[in-house]
Design a protein around this motif. Sequence first.
Motif, PDB file in Angstrom:
ATOM      1  N   ARG A   8       7.661 -44.330   3.718  1.00 11.35           N
ATOM      2  CA  ARG A   8       8.500 -45.469   5.034  1.00 11.35           C
ATOM      3  C   ARG A   8       6.556 -45.113   6.528  1.00 11.35           C
ATOM      4  O   ARG A   8       6.510 -43.670   6.455  1.00 11.35           O
ATOM      5  CB  ARG A   8       8.943 -45.039   5.748  1.00 11.35           C
ATOM      6  CG  ARG A   8       9.455 -46.211   7.021  1.00 11.35           C
ATOM      7  CD  ARG A   8      10.927 -46.056   7.790  1.00 11.35           C
ATOM      8  NE  ARG A   8      12.057 -45.575   5.959  1.00 11.35           N
ATOM      9  CZ  ARG A   8      13.286 -44.511   6.899  1.00 11.35           C
ATOM     10  NH1 ARG A   8      13.476 -44.802   8.118  1.00 11.35           N
ATOM     11  NH2 ARG A   8      13.867 -44.703   5.544  1.00 11.35           N
ATOM     12  N   GLU A  11       7.559 -46.642  13.217  1.00 15.66           N
ATOM     13  CA  GLU A  11       7.204 -48.388  14.565  1.00 15.66           C
ATOM     14  C   GLU A  11       5.926 -48.104  14.928  1.00 15.66           C
ATOM     15  O   GLU A  11       5.751 -47.500  15.488  1.00 15.66           O
ATOM     16  CB  GLU A  11       7.985 -48.596  14.960  1.00 15.66           C
ATOM     17  CG  GLU A  11       9.391 -48.958  13.685  1.00 15.66           C
ATOM     18  CD  GLU A  11       9.210 -50.660  13.270  1.00 15.66           C
ATOM     19  OE1 GLU A  11       8.632 -51.286  14.211  1.00 15.66           O
ATOM     20  OE2 GLU A  11       9.448 -50.676  11.786  1.00 15.66           O
ATOM     21  N   CYS A  27       2.450 -54.927  10.806  1.00 16.46           N
ATOM     22  CA  CYS A  27       2.793 -56.133  12.098  1.00 16.46           C
ATOM     23  C   CYS A  27       2.146 -57.386  11.615  1.00 16.46           C
ATOM     24  O   CYS A  27       2.646 -58.526  11.630  1.00 16.46           O
ATOM     25  CB  CYS A  27       2.256 -55.854  13.265  1.00 16.46           C
ATOM     26  SG  CYS A  27       3.237 -54.808  14.421  1.00 16.46           S
ATOM     27  N   SER A  30       4.175 -58.489   8.845  1.00 15.13           N
ATOM     28  CA  SER A  30       5.596 -58.578   9.027  1.00 15.13           C
ATOM     29  C   SER A  30       6.133 -57.575   8.109  1.00 15.13           C
ATOM     30  O   SER A  30       7.821 -58.006   7.318  1.00 15.13           O
ATOM     31  CB  SER A  30       6.131 -60.285   9.246  1.00 15.13           C
ATOM     32  OG  SER A  30       5.864 -61.002  10.015  1.00 15.13           O
ATOM     33  N   SER A  31       5.614 -56.339   7.818  1.00 12.32           N
ATOM     34  CA  SER A  31       6.398 -55.680   6.927  1.00 12.32           C
ATOM     35  C   SER A  31       7.508 -54.520   7.128  1.00 12.32           C
ATOM     36  O   SER A  31       7.784 -54.036   7.990  1.00 12.32           O
ATOM     37  CB  SER A  31       5.063 -54.545   6.452  1.00 12.32           C
ATOM     38  OG  SER A  31       5.725 -53.880   5.567  1.00 12.32           O
ATOM     39  N   ASN A  32       8.314 -54.322   6.205  1.00 15.18           N
ATOM     40  CA  ASN A  32       9.336 -53.958   6.878  1.00 15.18           C
ATOM     41  C   ASN A  32       8.873 -52.168   6.275  1.00 15.18           C
ATOM     42  O   ASN A  32       9.696 -51.751   6.591  1.00 15.18           O
ATOM     43  CB  ASN A  32      10.533 -53.987   5.571  1.00 15.18           C
ATOM     44  CG  ASN A  32      10.153 -53.469   3.973  1.00 15.18           C
ATOM     45  OD1 ASN A  32       9.306 -53.261   3.706  1.00 15.18           O
ATOM     46  ND2 ASN A  32      10.918 -54.223   2.744  1.00 15.18           N
ATOM     47  N   ARG A  33       7.270 -52.237   6.118  1.00  9.35           N
ATOM     48  CA  ARG A  33       7.272 -50.751   6.218  1.00  9.35           C
ATOM     49  C   ARG A  33       8.020 -49.650   5.037  1.00  9.35           C
ATOM     50  O   ARG A  33       7.684 -48.332   5.071  1.00  9.35           O
ATOM     51  CB  ARG A  33       7.665 -50.461   7.846  1.00  9.35           C
ATOM     52  CG  ARG A  33       6.439 -50.939   8.796  1.00  9.35           C
ATOM     53  CD  ARG A  33       7.253 -50.811  10.068  1.00  9.35           C
ATOM     54  NE  ARG A  33       6.114 -51.125  11.176  1.00  9.35           N
ATOM     55  CZ  ARG A  33       5.048 -51.243  11.404  1.00  9.35           C
ATOM     56  NH1 ARG A  33       4.204 -50.261  10.727  1.00  9.35           N
ATOM     57  NH2 ARG A  33       4.621 -52.245  12.457  1.00  9.35           N
ATOM     58  N   ASP A  51       5.289 -54.895   1.303  1.00 15.90           N
ATOM     59  CA  ASP A  51       5.785 -55.951   1.170  1.00 15.90           C
ATOM     60  C   ASP A  51       4.889 -56.732   1.148  1.00 15.90           C
ATOM     61  O   ASP A  51       4.918 -58.060   0.790  1.00 15.90           O
ATOM     62  CB  ASP A  51       7.904 -56.541   1.537  1.00 15.90           C
ATOM     63  CG  ASP A  51       7.154 -55.779   2.733  1.00 15.90           C
ATOM     64  OD1 ASP A  51       6.063 -55.325   3.066  1.00 15.90           O
ATOM     65  OD2 ASP A  51       8.572 -56.476   3.192  1.00 15.90           O
TER      66      ASP A  51
END
Length: 73
Positions: A8, A11, A27, A30-33, A51
Amino acid sequence: MQVGDLVRVAECDPEAIAFGGCDCFFCHTSSNRVGLIIGPAPRDGWAVQFDGGQWRLYPMDFENGDAEVISNV
């Protein structure tokens, strides 16, 4: 770390995002990281599939807290 581990990425700084937005890969896509290590990368790095696409992470990313392993195979 090894192939198959989940990682992960932290942010981005909320203040940086508030002042004009953030144009980093995560960013922007728009990744969920959360990503899957898919193989080694040059200079002791890891190729990671997120993703939003593939990105490289390096030991420094884990040492400074910008990334963490969340699941080991």
